[in-house]
Every structure is written in structure tokens, then in C-alpha cells.
Write a protein that holds these residues in place. Structure first.
Motif, PDB file in Angstrom:
ATOM      1  N   MET A 291      91.877  13.294  27.617  1.00  0.00           N
ATOM      2  CA  MET A 291      92.360  12.422  26.550  1.00  0.00           C
ATOM      3  C   MET A 291      91.326  11.348  26.242  1.00  0.00           C
ATOM      4  O   MET A 291      90.705  10.810  27.162  1.00  0.00           O
TER       5      MET A 291
ATOM      6  N   HIS B  69     108.767  12.889  38.027  1.00  0.00           N
ATOM      7  CA  HIS B  69     107.352  13.250  37.921  1.00  0.00           C
ATOM      8  C   HIS B  69     107.115  13.982  36.605  1.00  0.00           C
ATOM      9  O   HIS B  69     107.706  15.017  36.343  1.00  0.00           O
ATOM     10  N   ARG B  70     106.278  13.375  35.749  1.00  0.00           N
ATOM     11  CA  ARG B  70     106.058  13.923  34.411  1.00  0.00           C
ATOM     12  C   ARG B  70     104.666  14.520  34.239  1.00  0.00           C
ATOM     13  O   ARG B  70     104.272  14.906  33.155  1.00  0.00           O
ATOM     14  N   GLY B  71     103.868  14.491  35.313  1.00  0.00           N
ATOM     15  CA  GLY B  71     102.520  15.045  35.199  1.00  0.00           C
ATOM     16  C   GLY B  71     101.602  14.181  34.351  1.00  0.00           C
ATOM     17  O   GLY B  71     100.715  14.678  33.663  1.00  0.00           O
ATOM     18  N   LEU B  72     101.810  12.856  34.391  1.00  0.00           N
ATOM     19  CA  LEU B  72     101.058  11.977  33.491  1.00  0.00           C
ATOM     20  C   LEU B  72      99.569  11.943  33.809  1.00  0.00           C
ATOM     21  O   LEU B  72      98.741  11.871  32.901  1.00  0.00           O
TER      22      LEU B  72
ATOM     23  N   VAL C  30      97.429  22.050  31.691  1.00  0.00           N
ATOM     24  CA  VAL C  30      98.519  21.082  31.845  1.00  0.00           C
ATOM     25  C   VAL C  30      99.882  21.619  31.413  1.00  0.00           C
ATOM     26  O   VAL C  30     100.908  21.255  31.969  1.00  0.00           O
ATOM     27  N   SER C  31      99.897  22.501  30.398  1.00  0.00           N
ATOM     28  CA  SER C  31     101.205  22.961  29.915  1.00  0.00           C
ATOM     29  C   SER C  31     101.650  24.257  30.587  1.00  0.00           C
ATOM     30  O   SER C  31     102.695  24.807  30.272  1.00  0.00           O
ATOM     31  N   GLN C  32     100.823  24.727  31.536  1.00  0.00           N
ATOM     32  CA  GLN C  32     101.168  25.941  32.277  1.00  0.00           C
ATOM     33  C   GLN C  32     102.493  25.752  33.009  1.00  0.00           C
ATOM     34  O   GLN C  32     102.740  24.708  33.599  1.00  0.00           O
ATOM     35  N   ASN C  33     103.321  26.783  32.966  1.00  0.00           N
ATOM     36  CA  ASN C  33     104.600  26.683  33.651  1.00  0.00           C
ATOM     37  C   ASN C  33     104.553  27.507  34.928  1.00  0.00           C
ATOM     38  O   ASN C  33     104.004  28.587  34.932  1.00  0.00           O
ATOM     39  N   ALA C  34     105.097  26.993  35.987  1.00  0.00           N
ATOM     40  CA  ALA C  34     105.084  27.765  37.226  1.00  0.00           C
ATOM     41  C   ALA C  34     106.490  28.288  37.487  1.00  0.00           C
ATOM     42  O   ALA C  34     107.472  27.595  37.232  1.00  0.00           O
TER      43      ALA C  34
ATOM     44  N   PRO D 125      98.330  21.585  40.358  1.00  0.00           N
ATOM     45  CA  PRO D 125      98.117  21.163  38.976  1.00  0.00           C
ATOM     46  C   PRO D 125      96.854  20.324  38.732  1.00  0.00           C
ATOM     47  O   PRO D 125      96.335  20.340  37.631  1.00  0.00           O
TER      48      PRO D 125
ATOM     49  N   LYS E 152      97.716  14.320  35.077  1.00  0.00           N
ATOM     50  CA  LYS E 152      97.122  15.550  34.546  1.00  0.00           C
ATOM     51  C   LYS E 152      97.064  15.478  33.019  1.00  0.00           C
ATOM     52  O   LYS E 152      96.054  15.841  32.409  1.00  0.00           O
ATOM     53  N   ALA E 153      98.155  15.006  32.403  1.00  0.00           N
ATOM     54  CA  ALA E 153      98.213  14.938  30.941  1.00  0.00           C
ATOM     55  C   ALA E 153      97.101  14.051  30.378  1.00  0.00           C
ATOM     56  O   ALA E 153      96.642  14.238  29.255  1.00  0.00           O
TER      57      ALA E 153
ATOM     58  N   PHE F 261      93.719  24.650  36.229  1.00  0.00           N
ATOM     59  CA  PHE F 261      95.140  24.643  35.869  1.00  0.00           C
ATOM     60  C   PHE F 261      95.315  23.964  34.517  1.00  0.00           C
ATOM     61  O   PHE F 261      94.858  22.843  34.304  1.00  0.00           O
TER      62      PHE F 261
ATOM     63  N   LEU G  82      98.872  18.388  44.944  1.00  0.00           N
ATOM     64  CA  LEU G  82      98.266  18.444  43.608  1.00  0.00           C
ATOM     65  C   LEU G  82      96.880  19.081  43.596  1.00  0.00           C
ATOM     66  O   LEU G  82      96.450  19.597  42.578  1.00  0.00           O
TER      67      LEU G  82
END
Ligand code: SF4
Lengths: 529, 159
Positions: free
Chosen positions: A220, A210-213, A151-155, A144, A215-216, A149, A118
Motif C-alpha cells: 500500500m 483479527h482482520r489481517g491489517l 492477502v485475499s487468498q482464502n484458506a 499469511p 498483511k493488507a 501468500f 504468520l
């Protein structure tokens, strides 16, 4: 006690002497030691081996923007003196490596791989550098949790780097299972290397959910991140909400009202109850003991219905507030809870009697899926699984939070380390939980149920922890500007315990895997985030 | 336990399954990256209190046996392939239900590097069941609506 703590810390400071850069008591229960990377191993070894600290969590954080480097935090818990010591070390971008301690402290294996995936910091000398959190088709050079980086970037998907244990010889059969399983259960991929019916080796590929929570959550508002924390896991929703709130309250240096502490304790025990009872039933499914399964699900459902009547949510979401709880409960609720628990106590006693007097059931559970004390200690296993292997830890008693220092309860410890011991720990704890709730209704004072939070300065740190039904869950938080999240790391009980399942399975027959797995009862959602 | 009377919803469900399928309804659950509460609610349908089996509903172990897929979670990157494979393995006609806020539109996690933010980004979804998680009764309601669509499709397949 206070004097003890001071003495304990002074001794440590003296003994470490020149090896450390600084020694700061940050909070009454937390001390921070800053070390250069090359002293990391020695200081951690000293804290674990000579001072009996145990690894609580490890966090990597991208602090280049405001501190000029990446930072690693190793948090150790000293249960005896109820202290935490954080060992902090920095690594600049130009040299994005750090010394791996995993060979010596197996519990650090996953944490270090996670930091590599990460944040892109390389643990030098790590025995197993396969990808962990991000699967093999994620590009190796994208990390990520680096701040640049989005958060909504797609690899793009690259050629997979996944690999599994390889076997030589004709005797070994490989059995792949999952990620999608036959029942309504969470996803994971298992590969058994088996000789005949007997498992030789279990390789697991996790982190499918893994939902990337983490990072999300970055950026916030703290008040919104609470809702995210509640959604890390369904059956640990309240444990996560309380852990997160405690982390925020620690960062804000706020004490919540006593009544709120009791109410949190009450709901935390209700969460443990429906889980433990459901899990006892579920373990019965591992050997086709239908009466146990049915009784377990009936009792569990009655507890979920109780949750809904009292709190408006079957999985206890929406109860916790930063600074307390969102609502109070009144006398009709007390009566409802106590009478439901009386019924549950009778029903559960009956279930336990049937189960433990059934020779075949007991035979299936005993000596199945043994985890030794040494293994449990090496991996820093927590919760039910720890206590069933003779590892006497329970964070409710050892580092009390909420109102756990006000109620009395015993911590059951068994030494066999098998499925039977794990079910017995849960059974004993169910009765302890009911007793805790009864004490709460006798002791709970009247008063406010929440306090407002003062403004929280950026880059303040706080930690929250809860002994969930699965084990100790730790939330590490650093705040950002305007009361937002800068870095949030969730270390669930499952994260600590999964590697232990892989040790408990070999030597057992393949059909016992579901039983052993259920006896650990781990949540993938908690682990994968 | 005292005997419970079937609710109107339950009676209707039983009738519609007979009318639409003329046999029992086979459901396959797919966890595409949920927090597990949606899944536990689905599990609860089979407990002796809801006992959904008595209306002719079965949760089946393989997508090949399924009329209906109930998908929880917003489809993580790591489960995307498994979700597609499961869908392809189910026989036609098949129908997909998005169960829970995550499945319907991503929920609190939203769309991230690790998640698609909703089942309909990957599969055609016929019915959306909101809730975090949807209560067991909401699941029954959603299954009923899906049966209506299943019926319409069946007719158009025949013509
Ligand atoms: S909708 Fe809610 S309960 Fe369902 S998976 Fe998402 S967070 Fe969990």
C-alpha cells in the motif's frame, strides 16, 4: 547527556565483543546489533539484565526476496539514556526455526507464537505452542505474512487445534463466556476454572477481530496506509495515526514543524481525556455504581462533541498527515477547548469526589484484581496498569515524541496494583492532561503545520510510538519500493497487557471479572489487528 | 444540564416504533470484527445525552430477545460462526442492519484472508448505515428505515 549515550553504547560494544556480528548506530537514538541465532539468548539476556533494557517490540519479517532470509528484530528500550537497541538475527528458509526465549522472558511468549503463526518460523523450546493469531481451524502450513501468500487468498477450515486448560477432580466448574458478550463490548472467549465462586484459572482465547491489517498494508502507498493505521482501533485512532506517521517520518529522516508537534500533543491529550474519563465511568459499571457511569458518559460525550467541533471527527480521525497535521486551529477553537475543559474539570472533580468518598465503591475496588510489580515487570506490562503496580514507565517522559519534552507533567505511580490503583492513575492523569493542554496554548508557536516528505528509499526502517490512554503503542515500519509498505508491525498496549489480566483474575470471585477487566480497559481491535 | 427538546428525528422514531411494533424495540448488537468506534457510537445512544431508551429502544443482552441486529465490522473469519449462531438464535421476524463502512462493504481492511469484507457476505442485510463510524444521529436514521422494512415484512408474513 550526549556523552553519556556514547559511553553507554561503547561499553556495550566492548562487552559484547566477539558475540556479535556487527554493531551499527543507525540513527541518533537507534543502534543495531546483528547476531547469529545461537548468540541471541545471551545478547538479549545481557541487554535486559545487565543494561536494564526493556522489550519494546519484536518483529518477524520475510526478507527472502531482497536479503535472502527471514529476519527477526528484537527492539529494547533504554529509558535512562533514551536509546533503542535492535538485536537482529537471520534465519534462512531451509532452517525455519529460531531459539525461543519465552521461558526466560515471558513477555516474548506471544511475539514468538505470532511469528510461528504468520511466518511459519518455529520457536524451539517454546512452552506453549498453541495457535494464537490464527485460530485452530486455520491450516497449520499456511502463513499469511509470507510474501508468496496473497492477502485475499482464502484458506480451507481444518479440524480445530484449539485446546484449553484441563482440570481434574469434581470441585472445579468450567465457565465458558463469549466470544459474543451480553453488552456492547468487543469479542473474546474466556474460560474460568472456578471452585465455588472463586476463580482458579483464567484461560482466554482472543484474536477474534483479527482482520489481517498488517498483511493488507503490504504494498500500500504510505499515504493510504495512514488511513488503515487510523482504523486499527476506534478509541486509539489518533495514537495509531501519530505512531504510523512518526515511523514514516523516522524512515524519511524528517523533522516536523514545532507547531505540528504541539498540535499532535494537543489532540493526543484530548484522546487520552475522553478515554480516561469514559473508563473511570465504565469501571463504575463493574460494580453497578450508576451515578458514576452516567456522569462518566456525559463528560465523555461532551469531549467527543468538542472533538467534532474542533477536528471534524468525534474519534479524531483525519487529523494527522505524514509530515505534520492536516489543518491548523485558530483562536475561537482555543477558547472552545479551554472553556470546555474548565467545565469538564469541574464535572470530573465532582464525580471523583462522589466515587472516592463512597465506602462501598472503594471497598469493591481495593484489593481486587491485584497485579504485582514482579508480574508487571516479567510481562513488560505498559501504561496505566504498569504505573498502578509500581512500574514507573511513561513513554511520553521516557522517550519523548511530539512536544512532550516541552511541557511539564508528573507521572502518577501507585504500588497496590489493584482496581483502585488503576482508577487512581487515570484520575491523576486526567488532571495532568488538562494541565498539559493549558501549557500548550501558552507555549505553542505560530508557523507551518506540515512539511513535505523527501523521497524515501526502499527498505528504510522507522519506528513510531505513542503513550495511548491504554499504554505504549509501537509501530515498526519497513518501506518498500515507490514509497509503499514492505512490512508493518503494530504492537499495541493491549498486546502487552492482556496476559497480565489472566494473572490478576485468579483468586478473585467470578462476578469481579468484569470489574477487573474494565480496570485494565483493553482494546481487542488494537490487539487483534 | 438544560433540558433538550426532542429532535424531529427522535419524535418520528418514537411514533414509528409504536405504529410498527406496538411495543418497544429490542436491539441486539453484534461485533463481527470492528475497530470498536462503531460500537462506541452505538453505546453513546444510551448515554444520558441521547437517552434513546426514552423512545422505547432497548439494547438487549441476548439475540433471543431481539427484533433487530445491528452488526458492526466486516465479519472476520474468526467470528463468522458466532455471527451465524447469533442470527439463528434471534426470533422471526428479524432484521439485520450493517453499521459502518466495514459492515457495509469491508472498509479499509477490505476482504482479506482474515475477513469477509462485509456483513452481507454472511447474512441478509436490510439496511446499510455508512460512516466511519456513523454518528449517533445516523444510527437513529438507519433504525427508522429498518422499521419501514420491518413493517412491510410483517404484512407479508400475515398474508
Ligand atoms: S466503519 Fe470505521 S469506525 Fe466502524 S468498525 Fe469500520 S473502521 Fe471502525
Amino acid at each position: 547527556m550526549l556523552k553519556n549515550k556514547k559511553l553507554f553504547l561503547t561499553r556495550i560494544k566492548q562487552q559484547l565483543g566477539e558475540k556479535i556480528l556487527s554493531f551499527t548506530i543507525r540513527q541518533p537514538n537507534e543502534t543495531e546489533i546483528v547476531v547469529k541465532k545461537d548468540q541471541l539468548a545471551e545478547v538479549c539476556r545481557f541487554l535486559c539484565q545487565e543494561k536494564e533494557g526493556r522489550l519494546f517490540t519484536m518483529v518477524g519479517s520475510d526478507e527472502r526476496e531482497f536479503a535472502g532470509s527471514f529476519v527477526l528484530y528484537y527492539v529494547f528500550s533504554f529509558d535512562e539514556t533514551q536509546q533503542f537497541i535492535t538485536v537482529k538475527t537471520m534465519t534462512p528458509e531451509e532452517d525455519s526455526t529460531f531459539p525461543s526465549l519465552a521461558a526466560e522472558f515471558p513477555a516474548l511468549n506471544w511475539y514468538e507464537r505470532e511469528v510461528k503463526d504468520l511466518l511459519g518460523l518455529r520457536p524451539q523450546g517454546h512452552p506453549d505452542l498453541r495457535p494464537l493469531i490464527l485460530h485452530g481451524d486455520w491450516p497449520e502450513e499456511i502463513h499469511p505474512l509470507r510474501k508468496e501468500f496473497d492477502v485475499s487468498q482464502n484458506a480451507p477450515r481444518v479440524k480445530s487445534r484449539e485446546s484449553f486448560m484441563q482440570y481434574e477432580g469434581d470441585e472445579v466448574t468450567e465457565i465458558p463466556v463469549g466470544p459474543i458478550h451480553a453488552g456492547i463490548i468487543e469479542p473474546g472467549h474466556f474460560r474460568f476454572g472456578a471452585v465455588g465462586d472463586t476463580v482458579l484459572y483464567l484461560d482466554a482465547r482472543l484474536f477474534f477481530t483479527h482482520r489481517g491489517l498488517e498483511k493488507a498494508s503490504e504494498g500500500m502507498p504510505l499515504s493510504k496506509a495512514l488511513f488503515l493505521a487510523e482504523r486499527i482501533c476506534g478509541v486509539c485512532a489518533l495514537s495509531h495515526a501519530v505512531s504510523f506517521a512518526q515511523a514514516v517520518e523516522a524512515a524519511a529522516a524528517v523533522e516536523i514543524p514545532l507547531r505540528a508537534k504541539y498540535l499532535r500533543t494537543l489532540f493526543l491529550e484530548l484522546e487520552r481525556l475522553y478515554n480516561h474519563i469514559g473508563d473511570v465511568g465504565n469501571i463504575c459499571a463493574g460494580f453497578g455504581f450508576a451515578v458514576g457511569v452516567s456522569q462518566g458518559t456525559i463528560l465523555r460525550e461532551e469531549l467527543l462533541m468538542l472533538n467534532e467541533r474542533i477536528a471534524g471527527h468525534r474519534y479524531l480521525r483525519g487529523i494527522v498527515d505524514l509530515g505534520g497535521v492536516r489543518f491548523d486551529i485558530a483562536h475561537p477553537d482555543y477558547a472552545d477547548i479551554l472553556s470546555t475543559l474548565n467545565k469538564i474539570e469541574i464535572g470530573f472533580t465532582e464525580l471523583v469526589d462522589i466515587l472516592l468518598s463512597h465506602d462501598i465503591a472503594v471497598d469493591r475496588m481495593s484489593k481486587t484484581g491485584i497485579l504485582t510489580l514482579k508480574q508487571a515487570n516479567d510481562l513488560e506490562v505498559v501504561g496505566v496498569a504498569a504505573r498502578a503496580s509500581g512500574r514507573n514507565i511513561d513513554i511520553r517522559r521516557d522517550q519523548p515524541y511530539a512536544a512532550y519534552d516541552k511541557v511539564s507533567f508528573t507521572v502518577p505511580v501507585y504500588t497496590e496494583g489493584d482496581v483502585l490503583a488503576r482508577i487512581r492513575v487515570r484520575i491523576d492523569e486526567v488532571f495532568q492532561s488538562i494541565s498539559i493542554i493549558r501549557q500548550i496554548f501558552i507555549q505553542m508557536p505560530t508557523g507551518d503545520v506540515s512539511v513535505g516528505l523527501p523521497p524515501i528509499s526502499p527498505y528504510a526502517r522507522g519506528m513510531g510510538w505513542v503513550e495511548s490512554s491504554k499504554g505504549e503503542t509501537v509501530h515498526w515500519l519497513m518501506t518498500g519500493p515507490n514509497e509503499t509498505v514492505e512490512r508493518y508491525r503494530v504492537r499495541s498496549a493491549t498486546y502487552s497487557n492482556w496476559p497480565a489480566v489472566a494473572l490478576a483474575v485468579p483468586g478473585n470471585i467470578v462476578p469481579d471479572f468484569p470489574l477487573i477487566n474494565k480496570s485494565f480497559e483493553l482494546c481487542y481491535a488494537c490487539c487483534d489487528r | 444540564m438544560s433540558e433538550q427538546k426532542d429532535s424531529d428525528l427522535e419524535i418520528k422514531l418514537q411514533q414509528r416504533i409504536k405504529e410498527v411494533l406496538g411495543k418497544s424495540l429490542h436491539i441486539r448488537h453484534v461485533d463481527s470484527g470492528s475497530c470498536n468506534a462503531c460500537d462506541f457510537e452505538m453505546n453513546a445512544l444510551s448515554n444520558p445525552i441521547y437517552d434513546i431508551q426514552r423512545f422505547g429502544v432497548d439494547f438487549v443482552p441476548s439475540p433471543r430477545h431481539a427484533d433487530m441486529l445491528l452488526v458492526t465490522g466486516g465479519v472476520t473469519r474468526h467470528l463468522e460462526e458466532a455471527v451465524r449462531k447469533t442470527y439463528n438464535a434471534a426470533a422471526n421476524p428479524k432484521i439485520v442492519l450493517a453499521v459502518g463502512t466495514c459492515a457495509c462493504g469491508g472498509g479499509m481492511a477490505g476482504q482479506t484472508y482474515a475477513g469477509n469484507g462485509g456483513v452481507d457476505k454472511i447474512l441478509p442485510v436490510a439496511v446499510y448505515i455508512p460512516g466511519c463510524p456513523p454518528r449517533p444521529q445516523a444510527l437513529l436514521e438507519g433504525i427508522l428505515r429498518a422499521l419501514d422494512q420491518y413493517e412491510d415484512r410483517g404484512e407479508s408474513n400475515e398474508s
